[in-house]
Motif scaffolding. Structure first.
Motif, PDB file in Angstrom:
ATOM      1  N   MET A 162       0.824  -1.199   0.000  1.00  0.00           N
ATOM      2  CA  MET A 162       0.000   0.000   0.000  1.00  0.00           C
ATOM      3  C   MET A 162       0.865   1.259   0.000  1.00  0.00           C
ATOM      4  O   MET A 162       0.535   2.249  -0.639  1.00  0.00           O
ATOM      5  CB  MET A 162      -0.906  -0.024   1.233  1.00  0.00           C
ATOM      6  CG  MET A 162      -1.971   1.005   1.242  1.00  0.00           C
ATOM      7  SD  MET A 162      -3.016   0.709   2.672  1.00  0.00           S
ATOM      8  CE  MET A 162      -3.833   2.271   2.745  1.00  0.00           C
ATOM      9  N   LEU A 163       1.966   1.219   0.751  1.00  0.00           N
ATOM     10  CA  LEU A 163       2.873   2.363   0.870  1.00  0.00           C
ATOM     11  C   LEU A 163       4.300   1.905   0.597  1.00  0.00           C
ATOM     12  O   LEU A 163       5.075   1.694   1.530  1.00  0.00           O
ATOM     13  CB  LEU A 163       2.789   2.966   2.283  1.00  0.00           C
ATOM     14  CG  LEU A 163       1.414   3.396   2.774  1.00  0.00           C
ATOM     15  CD1 LEU A 163       1.441   3.679   4.254  1.00  0.00           C
ATOM     16  CD2 LEU A 163       0.940   4.613   2.007  1.00  0.00           C
ATOM     17  N   PRO A 164       4.675   1.742  -0.669  1.00  0.00           N
ATOM     18  CA  PRO A 164       6.043   1.290  -0.955  1.00  0.00           C
ATOM     19  C   PRO A 164       7.072   2.244  -0.334  1.00  0.00           C
ATOM     20  O   PRO A 164       6.942   3.459  -0.437  1.00  0.00           O
ATOM     21  CB  PRO A 164       6.126   1.324  -2.484  1.00  0.00           C
ATOM     22  CG  PRO A 164       4.708   1.321  -2.951  1.00  0.00           C
ATOM     23  CD  PRO A 164       3.910   1.974  -1.879  1.00  0.00           C
ATOM     24  N   GLY A 165       8.072   1.670   0.335  1.00  0.00           N
ATOM     25  CA  GLY A 165       9.115   2.482   0.956  1.00  0.00           C
ATOM     26  C   GLY A 165       8.800   2.889   2.386  1.00  0.00           C
ATOM     27  O   GLY A 165       9.556   3.647   2.992  1.00  0.00           O
ATOM     28  N   TYR A 166       7.695   2.375   2.951  1.00  0.00           N
ATOM     29  CA  TYR A 166       7.318   2.738   4.320  1.00  0.00           C
ATOM     30  C   TYR A 166       6.909   1.508   5.123  1.00  0.00           C
ATOM     31  O   TYR A 166       6.356   0.557   4.584  1.00  0.00           O
ATOM     32  CB  TYR A 166       6.165   3.745   4.327  1.00  0.00           C
ATOM     33  CG  TYR A 166       6.550   5.069   3.729  1.00  0.00           C
ATOM     34  CD1 TYR A 166       7.199   6.043   4.488  1.00  0.00           C
ATOM     35  CD2 TYR A 166       6.305   5.335   2.390  1.00  0.00           C
ATOM     36  CE1 TYR A 166       7.574   7.247   3.928  1.00  0.00           C
ATOM     37  CE2 TYR A 166       6.676   6.537   1.815  1.00  0.00           C
ATOM     38  CZ  TYR A 166       7.308   7.487   2.593  1.00  0.00           C
ATOM     39  OH  TYR A 166       7.685   8.678   2.038  1.00  0.00           O
ATOM     40  N   VAL A 167       7.177   1.570   6.424  1.00  0.00           N
ATOM     41  CA  VAL A 167       6.773   0.534   7.374  1.00  0.00           C
ATOM     42  C   VAL A 167       6.090   1.244   8.534  1.00  0.00           C
ATOM     43  O   VAL A 167       6.538   2.301   8.969  1.00  0.00           O
ATOM     44  CB  VAL A 167       8.013  -0.261   7.876  1.00  0.00           C
ATOM     45  CG1 VAL A 167       7.632  -1.230   8.967  1.00  0.00           C
ATOM     46  CG2 VAL A 167       8.684  -0.988   6.732  1.00  0.00           C
ATOM     47  N   LEU A 168       4.994   0.673   9.033  1.00  0.00           N
ATOM     48  CA  LEU A 168       4.302   1.233  10.197  1.00  0.00           C
ATOM     49  C   LEU A 168       4.742   0.474  11.436  1.00  0.00           C
ATOM     50  O   LEU A 168       4.829  -0.757  11.409  1.00  0.00           O
ATOM     51  CB  LEU A 168       2.790   1.114  10.028  1.00  0.00           C
ATOM     52  CG  LEU A 168       2.176   1.820   8.813  1.00  0.00           C
ATOM     53  CD1 LEU A 168       0.689   1.550   8.747  1.00  0.00           C
ATOM     54  CD2 LEU A 168       2.435   3.306   8.872  1.00  0.00           C
TER      55      LEU A 168
END
Length: 177
Positions: free
Chosen positions: A61-67
């Motif tokens: 959903m958000l390439p390049g990001y981790v929650l």
């Protein structure tokens, strides 16, 4: 646990899953389960409707990001910030800013489970003819007058009592003709 909040961490593109695994290993090795509670690579289930058949796929959903759901302190900040592949926390300057409940909701994250709402991709366009596959209008053919990606519905004109009537139908309930 009231202090735990969701933070967004920027990673090198393609390193999201490696970052998740590395943080989880470090949390286990350093016994930080009470500080770093959850690491999530946001995936969405995308249903593609092509030629009347449905195909399901998982996409980032958000390439390049981790929650990360964590209690922000020096130890937890250090562990995340110094994980290979992490470029930093999202926020102004060097101070990480937690996501607000409305931001989390807009991402479609179900807080207790961390699951993301599924999305459907529809490959039709305004003016195309579709057949309704289920419901009260089953087997009815109509023309697409509008497509609402956000609500995942089409508005189509169907003939009822000798005149055209607009009807809203879910993406998954139609087949392109």
């Amino acid at each position: 646990m009231d202090e735990a909040k969701w933070y967004v961490v920027h990673t090198y593109s393609g390193y999201e899953n490696k970052v998740k695994v590395n943080i989880e290993k470090t949390v286990e090795n350093r016994n930080l389960q009470d500080q770093i509670l959850e690491v999530l690579v946001p995936l969405e289930t995308v249903v593609e409707v092509k030629d009347g058949s449905k195909k399901t796929a998982q996409k980032k959903m958000l390439p390049g990001y981790v929650l990360i759901k964590m209690v922000m302190n020096d130890d937890s900040w250090y562990v995340v910030r110094n994980t290979r592949g992490v470029t930093g926390f999202v926020g102004p300057g060097s101070k990480p800013v937690p996501l607000t409940p409305s931001e989390i909701k807009s991402l479609g994250i179900n807080l207790p489970t961390g699951e993301l709402k599924p999305a459907v991709q529809f490959d039709g366009k305004v003016g195309d003819k579709v057949m309704i596959l289920s419901g009260a209008w089953e087997d009815t053919i109509g023309e697409i007058t509008s497509i609402n990606e956000g609500k995942q519905v089409l508005t189509i004109n169907v003939e009822m009592f000798g005149r055209e009537t607009p009807v809203e139908i879910d993406f998954t309930d139609v087949k392109l003709m």
